[in-house]
Each structure stands twice: as structure tokens, then as C-alpha cells.
Write a protein that holds these residues in place. Structure first.
Motif, PDB file in Angstrom:
ATOM      1  N   PRO A   1       0.837  -1.212   0.000  1.00 15.67           N
ATOM      2  CA  PRO A   1       0.000   0.000   0.000  1.00 15.67           C
ATOM      3  C   PRO A   1       0.869   1.258   0.000  1.00 15.67           C
ATOM      4  O   PRO A   1       1.963   1.281   0.560  1.00 15.67           O
ATOM      5  N   ASP A   2       0.382   2.312  -0.625  1.00 18.25           N
ATOM      6  CA  ASP A   2       1.089   3.588  -0.665  1.00 18.25           C
ATOM      7  C   ASP A   2       1.052   4.208   0.736  1.00 18.25           C
ATOM      8  O   ASP A   2      -0.021   4.425   1.297  1.00 18.25           O
ATOM      9  N   PRO A   3       2.223   4.508   1.327  1.00 15.44           N
ATOM     10  CA  PRO A   3       2.232   5.095   2.667  1.00 15.44           C
ATOM     11  C   PRO A   3       1.836   6.578   2.674  1.00 15.44           C
ATOM     12  O   PRO A   3       1.727   7.187   3.723  1.00 15.44           O
ATOM     13  N   ASN A   4       1.603   7.135   1.482  1.00 14.58           N
ATOM     14  CA  ASN A   4       1.207   8.540   1.336  1.00 14.58           C
ATOM     15  C   ASN A   4       2.176   9.489   2.029  1.00 14.58           C
ATOM     16  O   ASN A   4       1.773  10.472   2.644  1.00 14.58           O
ATOM     17  N   ASP A   5       3.468   9.205   1.939  1.00 18.45           N
ATOM     18  CA  ASP A   5       4.460  10.082   2.542  1.00 18.45           C
ATOM     19  C   ASP A   5       5.194  10.932   1.502  1.00 18.45           C
ATOM     20  O   ASP A   5       6.068  11.718   1.841  1.00 18.45           O
ATOM     21  N   GLY A   6       4.835  10.754   0.226  1.00 14.84           N
ATOM     22  CA  GLY A   6       5.436  11.541  -0.838  1.00 14.84           C
ATOM     23  C   GLY A   6       6.839  11.093  -1.237  1.00 14.84           C
ATOM     24  O   GLY A   6       7.431  11.666  -2.139  1.00 14.84           O
ATOM     25  N   ASP A   7       7.383  10.093  -0.568  1.00 16.16           N
ATOM     26  CA  ASP A   7       8.725   9.608  -0.876  1.00 16.16           C
ATOM     27  C   ASP A   7       8.680   8.481  -1.892  1.00 16.16           C
ATOM     28  O   ASP A   7       7.651   7.826  -2.062  1.00 16.16           O
ATOM     29  N   LYS A   8       9.808   8.250  -2.556  1.00 11.46           N
ATOM     30  CA  LYS A   8       9.955   7.095  -3.433  1.00 11.46           C
ATOM     31  C   LYS A   8      10.384   5.910  -2.580  1.00 11.46           C
ATOM     32  O   LYS A   8      11.123   6.068  -1.607  1.00 11.46           O
ATOM     33  N   HIS A   9       9.906   4.745  -2.946  1.00 11.12           N
ATOM     34  CA  HIS A   9      10.221   3.527  -2.194  1.00 11.12           C
ATOM     35  C   HIS A   9      10.700   2.451  -3.153  1.00 11.12           C
ATOM     36  O   HIS A   9      10.306   2.429  -4.320  1.00 11.12           O
TER      37      HIS A   9
END
Length: 77
Positions: free
Chosen positions: A65-73
Motif C-alpha cells: 500500500p502507498d504510505p502517502n508520505d510523498g517519498d519514493k520507495h
């Protein structure tokens, strides 16, 4: 007698190299490519199951799931 000629008997019976074995190997598919198996349900906190189209087939995958932190993973394919 083989020792007198400078040839060891073991060198006469050397195993074939991996490269020569691979050169003669024929790959065969054991599972029908159109076989459809249900995707197991993943733990909801860890993965979402998604479907995507590729070459006319609908394929399934798990994504985090997208952690919605705006960072690339990082991704694992």
C-alpha cells in the motif's frame, strides 16, 4: 602404461563442461501458459492485490500500500 605416456587415465574420462551441456539443453514448459490459478488473499496490512494487462492476458500481482508520505520507495519485481 598411461603414466609412461604422460597421460593420466582420469583425463581421458573428464566430465563435459557446463557450457557444452547447456548448449545442447532444450527447455520445455511443463505448465500450460493459460492455466489460471486463484491468487491467494494477502494480509491487508502488507499487500494489495491488483490485476494488470500484458500481451492480452490479465495478470495478478501484489503491491504494498502507498504510505502517502510523498517519498519514493524500492520495488521488488
Amino acid at each position: 602404461m598411461a603414466i609412461l605416456l604422460g597421460v593420466s587415465i582420469s583425463s581421458c574420462f573428464a566430465a563435459p563442461s557446463l557450457a557444452s551441456l547447456r548448449g545442447n539443453y532444450q527447455t520445455s514448459i511443463q505448465v500450460a501458459p493459460t492455466m489460471q490459478m486463484p491468487l491467494p488473499k494477502p494480509p491487508a496490512a502488507l499487500f494489495d492485490s491488483v490485476r494488470y494487462d500484458s500481451d492480452g492476458m490479465s495478470l495478478a500481482a501484489f503491491v504494498t500500500p502507498d504510505p502517502n508520505d510523498g517519498d519514493k520507495h524500492p520495488a521488488i519485481v
